[in-house]
Design a protein around this motif. Sequence first.
Motif, PDB file in Angstrom:
ATOM      1  N   VAL A   1      81.296   6.533  25.868  1.00  0.00           N
ATOM      2  CA  VAL A   1      81.329   7.901  25.493  1.00  0.00           C
ATOM      3  C   VAL A   1      82.479   7.916  24.481  1.00  0.00           C
ATOM      4  N   PRO A   2      82.386   8.620  23.145  1.00  0.00           N
ATOM      5  CA  PRO A   2      83.636   8.643  22.403  1.00  0.00           C
ATOM      6  C   PRO A   2      84.541   9.354  22.952  1.00  0.00           C
ATOM      7  N   ARG A   3      85.789   9.133  22.422  1.00  0.00           N
ATOM      8  CA  ARG A   3      86.997   9.930  23.051  1.00  0.00           C
ATOM      9  C   ARG A   3      87.204  10.898  21.764  1.00  0.00           C
ATOM     10  N   LYS A   4      87.548  12.088  22.445  1.00  0.00           N
ATOM     11  CA  LYS A   4      88.028  13.406  21.362  1.00  0.00           C
ATOM     12  C   LYS A   4      89.531  13.772  21.918  1.00  0.00           C
ATOM     13  N   ASP A   5      90.132  14.418  20.914  1.00  0.00           N
ATOM     14  CA  ASP A   5      91.427  14.851  20.991  1.00  0.00           C
ATOM     15  C   ASP A   5      91.837  16.026  20.173  1.00  0.00           C
ATOM     16  N   GLU A   6      92.898  16.395  20.220  1.00  0.00           N
ATOM     17  CA  GLU A   6      93.386  17.568  19.256  1.00  0.00           C
ATOM     18  C   GLU A   6      93.131  17.270  17.567  1.00  0.00           C
ATOM     19  N   THR A   7      92.654  15.981  17.539  1.00  0.00           N
ATOM     20  CA  THR A   7      92.536  15.775  16.023  1.00  0.00           C
ATOM     21  C   THR A   7      91.161  15.637  15.451  1.00  0.00           C
ATOM     22  N   ASN A   8      90.202  15.690  16.474  1.00  0.00           N
ATOM     23  CA  ASN A   8      88.642  15.506  16.210  1.00  0.00           C
ATOM     24  C   ASN A   8      87.970  16.282  17.173  1.00  0.00           C
ATOM     25  N   TYR A   9      88.336  17.226  18.218  1.00  0.00           N
ATOM     26  CA  TYR A   9      87.497  17.869  19.143  1.00  0.00           C
ATOM     27  C   TYR A   9      87.101  19.134  18.408  1.00  0.00           C
ATOM     28  N   GLU A  10      85.797  19.661  18.710  1.00  0.00           N
ATOM     29  CA  GLU A  10      85.173  20.859  18.309  1.00  0.00           C
ATOM     30  C   GLU A  10      84.411  21.470  19.242  1.00  0.00           C
ATOM     31  N   LEU A  11      84.460  22.645  19.662  1.00  0.00           N
ATOM     32  CA  LEU A  11      83.384  23.299  20.252  1.00  0.00           C
ATOM     33  C   LEU A  11      82.403  24.476  19.557  1.00  0.00           C
ATOM     34  N   ARG A  12      81.397  24.199  19.636  1.00  0.00           N
ATOM     35  CA  ARG A  12      80.470  25.222  18.619  1.00  0.00           C
ATOM     36  C   ARG A  12      79.728  26.024  19.504  1.00  0.00           C
ATOM     37  N   ILE A  13      79.663  27.315  19.288  1.00  0.00           N
ATOM     38  CA  ILE A  13      78.714  28.321  19.967  1.00  0.00           C
ATOM     39  C   ILE A  13      77.794  28.572  18.820  1.00  0.00           C
ATOM     40  N   GLY A  14      76.494  28.825  19.339  1.00  0.00           N
ATOM     41  CA  GLY A  14      75.700  29.365  18.380  1.00  0.00           C
ATOM     42  C   GLY A  14      74.159  29.673  19.111  1.00  0.00           C
ATOM     43  N   GLY A  15      73.046  29.606  18.287  1.00  0.00           N
ATOM     44  CA  GLY A  15      71.923  29.941  18.801  1.00  0.00           C
ATOM     45  C   GLY A  15      71.809  31.580  18.909  1.00  0.00           C
ATOM     46  N   LEU A  16      71.406  32.415  19.825  1.00  0.00           N
ATOM     47  CA  LEU A  16      70.968  33.815  19.664  1.00  0.00           C
ATOM     48  C   LEU A  16      72.286  34.592  19.749  1.00  0.00           C
ATOM     49  N   VAL A  17      73.231  34.469  18.782  1.00  0.00           N
ATOM     50  CA  VAL A  17      74.515  35.054  18.700  1.00  0.00           C
ATOM     51  C   VAL A  17      74.514  35.850  17.353  1.00  0.00           C
ATOM     52  N   ASP A  18      75.652  36.815  17.353  1.00  0.00           N
ATOM     53  CA  ASP A  18      75.567  37.665  16.008  1.00  0.00           C
ATOM     54  C   ASP A  18      76.447  36.730  15.172  1.00  0.00           C
ATOM     55  N   ARG A  19      77.893  35.976  15.659  1.00  0.00           N
ATOM     56  CA  ARG A  19      78.537  35.320  14.978  1.00  0.00           C
ATOM     57  C   ARG A  19      78.717  33.912  15.473  1.00  0.00           C
ATOM     58  N   ALA A  20      78.180  32.782  14.687  1.00  0.00           N
ATOM     59  CA  ALA A  20      78.287  31.543  15.240  1.00  0.00           C
ATOM     60  C   ALA A  20      79.845  31.135  15.194  1.00  0.00           C
ATOM     61  N   ARG A  21      80.353  30.553  16.143  1.00  0.00           N
ATOM     62  CA  ARG A  21      81.770  30.192  16.161  1.00  0.00           C
ATOM     63  C   ARG A  21      82.073  28.722  16.513  1.00  0.00           C
ATOM     64  N   SER A  22      83.379  28.334  15.930  1.00  0.00           N
ATOM     65  CA  SER A  22      83.595  26.815  16.357  1.00  0.00           C
ATOM     66  C   SER A  22      85.137  27.001  16.643  1.00  0.00           C
ATOM     67  N   TYR A  23      85.316  26.229  17.668  1.00  0.00           N
ATOM     68  CA  TYR A  23      86.829  26.299  18.269  1.00  0.00           C
ATOM     69  C   TYR A  23      87.487  24.814  18.316  1.00  0.00           C
ATOM     70  N   THR A  24      88.656  24.739  17.707  1.00  0.00           N
ATOM     71  CA  THR A  24      89.306  23.365  18.064  1.00  0.00           C
ATOM     72  C   THR A  24      90.086  23.422  19.203  1.00  0.00           C
ATOM     73  N   LEU A  25      90.701  22.367  19.794  1.00  0.00           N
ATOM     74  CA  LEU A  25      91.372  22.293  20.851  1.00  0.00           C
ATOM     75  C   LEU A  25      92.580  23.386  20.653  1.00  0.00           C
ATOM     76  N   ALA A  26      93.209  23.253  19.569  1.00  0.00           N
ATOM     77  CA  ALA A  26      94.431  24.406  19.411  1.00  0.00           C
ATOM     78  C   ALA A  26      94.050  25.880  19.527  1.00  0.00           C
ATOM     79  N   ASP A  27      92.622  25.761  19.006  1.00  0.00           N
ATOM     80  CA  ASP A  27      92.227  27.182  18.956  1.00  0.00           C
ATOM     81  C   ASP A  27      91.983  27.766  20.409  1.00  0.00           C
ATOM     82  N   LEU A  28      91.589  26.789  21.290  1.00  0.00           N
ATOM     83  CA  LEU A  28      91.339  27.144  22.786  1.00  0.00           C
ATOM     84  C   LEU A  28      92.453  27.431  23.411  1.00  0.00           C
ATOM     85  N   ARG A  29      93.453  26.539  23.249  1.00  0.00           N
ATOM     86  CA  ARG A  29      94.722  26.683  23.894  1.00  0.00           C
ATOM     87  C   ARG A  29      95.311  27.991  23.555  1.00  0.00           C
ATOM     88  N   ALA A  30      95.245  28.450  22.393  1.00  0.00           N
ATOM     89  CA  ALA A  30      95.684  29.817  21.984  1.00  0.00           C
ATOM     90  C   ALA A  30      95.204  30.964  22.678  1.00  0.00           C
TER      91      ALA A  30
END
Length: 233
Positions: free
Chosen positions: A75-104
Motif C-alpha cells: 500500500v503506498p504511503r500518504k501524508d500531508e505532502t501528497n494526501y487528497e480526498l476527492r468527493i464527486g459523483g452525484l453532487v452539485d460541487r465536486a470537492r477535494s480536501y488535503t490533510l490540512a483542509d480536513l484538519r481545519a
Amino acid sequence: MPDSEAENTPDGAPLARRTLFGVLGAGAAGLIAAPYLQAGWEKVLAKASEDDPTGLSGLLPNPGGFRYYSVVGSVPRKDETNYELRIGGLVDRARSYTLADLRALPQTRIVHDVQCTDGWRVEKTPFEGVRLSDLLDDAGVAGNGKALRFTCFDGAYSESLTLEQARRDDVLIALQMQDAPITHDHGGPVRLYVAPMYFYKSAKWLSGISVTDRVVPGYWEERGYDVDGWLDA
C-alpha cells in the motif's frame, strides 16, 4: 545471608535471592519495554500483512487488540505532502480536501467499541475527525443521490453506505485514533469510521467518495459480507 541462599516464595517453593532480584528486574524491564515491544510487533504484523496475499498473517495474535488485513501486496504511503480526498459523483460541487483542509474543519470525537467479524474486539476506542455529513453538505448531494461508494488508495479496497447511514452523527472521516494521528498501519492518514457497524465497514486508506444512485457493494460485500454490517443486528 549470602546472595545464593534460598528464600521461600509465598507458596513455599524455594527461590534464590539473586534469582528473585533477576525476576523482579525482568518484570520491571518488561513493563517499561511493553509499549515499544507492542509497537514493534504491530509493525511486524502490518508489514507481514502487506506482503501476505493469503491473509494468514491476520490470524496472528496482536497484543494491541487490532489485527491487520490488506488485500494487496503493498500500500503506498500518504501524508500531508501528497494526501487528497476527492468527493464527486452525484453532487452539485465536486470537492477535494488535503490533510490540512480536513484538519481545519470542525472535529468530532466518538468513543465506541471496535469489533471485527472475526471476533476480536477493542473496547472504548476514541476516534476523531470530520463528520461525513458535513462534507456531503459542502458538496451538495443531488436529488437522485441515494448511496455512497468509498474507494481507497491501496487500489482495491472499497466500501458502501446508504445516504441515510452516511449522514449519522457517528460516522466520521477519521484523522485520529486513540488520541493520536491514524498511522499507515491503521489505515491512515485518513480512514472512514462507522461506529455502529462492524469494522470492515470503516474503510482504510480512504481516497475517494462518490455519491451514487444505488448501493454498490464493496470489496468484502462482494465476497459474502453483509452490506448492512450493524453491530447490534
